[in-house]
Design a protein around this motif. Structure first.
Motif, PDB file in Angstrom:
ATOM      1  N   GLU A  98       0.809  -1.221   0.000  1.00  0.00           N
ATOM      2  CA  GLU A  98       0.000   0.000   0.000  1.00  0.00           C
ATOM      3  C   GLU A  98       0.842   1.271   0.000  1.00  0.00           C
ATOM      4  OE1 GLU A  98      -2.694  -0.719   3.299  1.00  0.00           O
ATOM      5  OE2 GLU A  98      -4.179  -1.546   1.901  1.00  0.00           O
ATOM      6  N   GLN A  99       2.009   1.234   0.643  1.00  0.00           N
ATOM      7  CA  GLN A  99       2.864   2.417   0.713  1.00  0.00           C
ATOM      8  C   GLN A  99       3.443   2.801  -0.642  1.00  0.00           C
ATOM      9  OE1 GLN A  99       2.839   4.309   3.485  1.00  0.00           O
ATOM     10  NE2 GLN A  99       1.334   2.757   4.049  1.00  0.00           N
ATOM     11  N   GLN A 100       3.355   1.916  -1.613  1.00  0.00           N
ATOM     12  CA  GLN A 100       3.862   2.178  -2.963  1.00  0.00           C
ATOM     13  C   GLN A 100       2.774   2.705  -3.897  1.00  0.00           C
ATOM     14  OE1 GLN A 100       5.508  -1.937  -3.227  1.00  0.00           O
ATOM     15  NE2 GLN A 100       7.346  -0.890  -3.969  1.00  0.00           N
ATOM     16  N   CYS A 101       1.622   3.014  -3.336  1.00  0.00           N
ATOM     17  CA  CYS A 101       0.490   3.444  -4.152  1.00  0.00           C
ATOM     18  C   CYS A 101      -0.008   4.823  -3.736  1.00  0.00           C
ATOM     19  CB  CYS A 101      -0.640   2.432  -3.997  1.00  0.00           C
ATOM     20  SG  CYS A 101      -2.098   2.876  -4.945  1.00  0.00           S
ATOM     21  N   ALA A 102      -0.267   5.659  -4.740  1.00  0.00           N
ATOM     22  CA  ALA A 102      -0.937   6.946  -4.523  1.00  0.00           C
ATOM     23  C   ALA A 102      -2.299   6.866  -5.190  1.00  0.00           C
ATOM     24  CB  ALA A 102      -0.126   8.091  -5.135  1.00  0.00           C
ATOM     25  N   TYR A 103      -3.274   7.547  -4.608  1.00  0.00           N
ATOM     26  CA  TYR A 103      -4.633   7.562  -5.160  1.00  0.00           C
ATOM     27  C   TYR A 103      -5.158   8.986  -5.095  1.00  0.00           C
ATOM     28  CZ  TYR A 103      -9.495   6.317  -6.010  1.00  0.00           C
ATOM     29  OH  TYR A 103     -10.758   6.223  -6.555  1.00  0.00           O
ATOM     30  N   ILE A 104      -5.814   9.416  -6.175  1.00  0.00           N
ATOM     31  CA  ILE A 104      -6.443  10.735  -6.183  1.00  0.00           C
ATOM     32  C   ILE A 104      -7.946  10.570  -6.424  1.00  0.00           C
ATOM     33  CG2 ILE A 104      -5.842  11.081  -8.624  1.00  0.00           C
ATOM     34  CD1 ILE A 104      -5.687  14.128  -7.987  1.00  0.00           C
ATOM     35  N   GLY A 105      -8.727  11.182  -5.548  1.00  0.00           N
ATOM     36  CA  GLY A 105     -10.182  11.101  -5.639  1.00  0.00           C
ATOM     37  C   GLY A 105     -10.836  12.384  -5.165  1.00  0.00           C
ATOM     38  N   ASP A 106     -12.169  12.386  -5.233  1.00  0.00           N
ATOM     39  CA  ASP A 106     -12.899  13.588  -4.845  1.00  0.00           C
ATOM     40  C   ASP A 106     -14.192  13.325  -4.075  1.00  0.00           C
ATOM     41  OD1 ASP A 106     -14.243  12.553  -7.144  1.00  0.00           O
ATOM     42  OD2 ASP A 106     -15.134  14.514  -7.495  1.00  0.00           O
ATOM     43  N   ASP A 107     -14.633  12.082  -4.023  1.00  0.00           N
ATOM     44  CA  ASP A 107     -15.919  11.807  -3.379  1.00  0.00           C
ATOM     45  C   ASP A 107     -15.771  10.646  -2.397  1.00  0.00           C
ATOM     46  OD1 ASP A 107     -18.601  12.069  -2.747  1.00  0.00           O
ATOM     47  OD2 ASP A 107     -19.315  11.849  -4.811  1.00  0.00           O
ATOM     48  N   VAL A 108     -16.794  10.442  -1.593  1.00  0.00           N
ATOM     49  CA  VAL A 108     -16.723   9.447  -0.519  1.00  0.00           C
ATOM     50  C   VAL A 108     -16.501   8.026  -1.039  1.00  0.00           C
ATOM     51  CG1 VAL A 108     -18.000  10.836   1.152  1.00  0.00           C
ATOM     52  CG2 VAL A 108     -19.247   9.292  -0.400  1.00  0.00           C
ATOM     53  N   VAL A 109     -16.881   7.734  -2.270  1.00  0.00           N
ATOM     54  CA  VAL A 109     -16.643   6.391  -2.833  1.00  0.00           C
ATOM     55  C   VAL A 109     -15.150   6.124  -3.006  1.00  0.00           C
ATOM     56  CG1 VAL A 109     -18.894   6.270  -3.976  1.00  0.00           C
ATOM     57  CG2 VAL A 109     -16.921   7.166  -5.226  1.00  0.00           C
ATOM     58  N   ASP A 110     -14.331   7.161  -2.951  1.00  0.00           N
ATOM     59  CA  ASP A 110     -12.878   7.016  -3.075  1.00  0.00           C
ATOM     60  C   ASP A 110     -12.200   6.737  -1.730  1.00  0.00           C
ATOM     61  OD1 ASP A 110     -12.809   7.595  -5.915  1.00  0.00           O
ATOM     62  OD2 ASP A 110     -13.310   9.654  -5.343  1.00  0.00           O
ATOM     63  N   LEU A 111     -12.882   6.996  -0.647  1.00  0.00           N
ATOM     64  CA  LEU A 111     -12.277   6.841   0.682  1.00  0.00           C
ATOM     65  C   LEU A 111     -11.797   5.429   1.004  1.00  0.00           C
ATOM     66  CD1 LEU A 111     -14.475   9.231   2.827  1.00  0.00           C
ATOM     67  CD2 LEU A 111     -12.033   9.467   2.295  1.00  0.00           C
ATOM     68  N   PRO A 112     -12.500   4.370   0.605  1.00  0.00           N
ATOM     69  CA  PRO A 112     -11.997   3.035   0.932  1.00  0.00           C
ATOM     70  C   PRO A 112     -10.599   2.754   0.381  1.00  0.00           C
ATOM     71  CG  PRO A 112     -14.304   2.901   0.325  1.00  0.00           C
ATOM     72  CD  PRO A 112     -13.853   4.316   0.021  1.00  0.00           C
ATOM     73  N   VAL A 113     -10.212   3.408  -0.695  1.00  0.00           N
ATOM     74  CA  VAL A 113      -8.847   3.271  -1.204  1.00  0.00           C
ATOM     75  C   VAL A 113      -7.949   4.324  -0.559  1.00  0.00           C
ATOM     76  CG1 VAL A 113      -7.364   3.321  -3.241  1.00  0.00           C
ATOM     77  CG2 VAL A 113      -9.642   2.286  -3.393  1.00  0.00           C
ATOM     78  N   MET A 114      -8.419   5.553  -0.505  1.00  0.00           N
ATOM     79  CA  MET A 114      -7.601   6.643   0.036  1.00  0.00           C
ATOM     80  C   MET A 114      -7.112   6.348   1.452  1.00  0.00           C
ATOM     81  SD  MET A 114      -9.608   9.999  -1.408  1.00  0.00           S
ATOM     82  CE  MET A 114      -8.435  11.184  -0.726  1.00  0.00           C
TER      83      MET A 114
END
Length: 177
Positions: free
Chosen positions: A105-121
């Motif tokens: 997980e530390q090797q991954c970046a994620y960009i999102g804008d809504d609550v559906v993105d939180l489980p990854v963020m």
């Protein structure tokens, strides 16, 4: 929110950059023609930034809840390696992708804008949000871009990753020669 030095330290480790689409690669608006065709607008700055990441071995992926043909076309144009559309469980998709690529997980970046993105963020090494994101997303972001979604936010993250990993200056020097 992480300190600037913590963001740079996290960015040094990134080998995979995952993006949402609507509100991140686009401004979040969806134009629908009378025939049902969706029209989306993408920013060229983002595209070039993603190509620079690829040149340095940083992989890219999209995990999106929607299925729009225009996104598939843009994915092909940019050479984005992994494209998951119509995904309702982004966390499960994320975990499978990390396992497939043998990344933590530390090797991954994620960009999102809504609550559906939180489980990854909430589980990646560098969680990024765009301005105008849902307040809960902003609360859980390690970094918030200055550029809005669809207006260079993805490029800003690409430049951040490249700079933290020591590649940005040499890439920019190529254009100044």
């Amino acid at each position: 929110m992480m300190s600037a030095s913590a963001v740079i330290e996290a960015a040094r480790k990134i080998r995979l950059f995952i993006m949402d689409v609507d509100g991140v690669l686009t401004d979040g608006r969806i134009f629908i023609r009378d025939n049902g065709e969706e029209i989306k607008s993408f920013h060229t700055l983002d595209g070039h930034g993603l190509k620079m990441l690829h040149r340095h071995g940083i992989q890219t992926a999209i995990i999106t809840g929607r299925d729009a043909p225009s996104v598939g076309i843009r994915v092909q144009q940019l050479g984005i390696g992994y494209y998951f559309k119509g995904i309702s469980d982004k966390r499960s998709c994320y975990r499978q992708l990390l396992q497939q690529l043998d990344l933590d997980e530390q090797q991954c970046a994620y960009i999102g804008d809504d609550v559906v993105d939180l489980p990854v963020m909430k589980h990646c090494g560098l969680a990024v949000a765009v301005p105008g994101s849902h307040p809960l997303v902003l609360q859980h972001a390690d970094y918030v871009t200055r550029a809005p979604g669809g207006a260079g936010a993805v490029r800003e993250v690409c430049d951040l990753l490249l700079d933290a990993q020591g590649f940005l200056a040499q890439d920019m020097a190529e254009y100044l020669a």
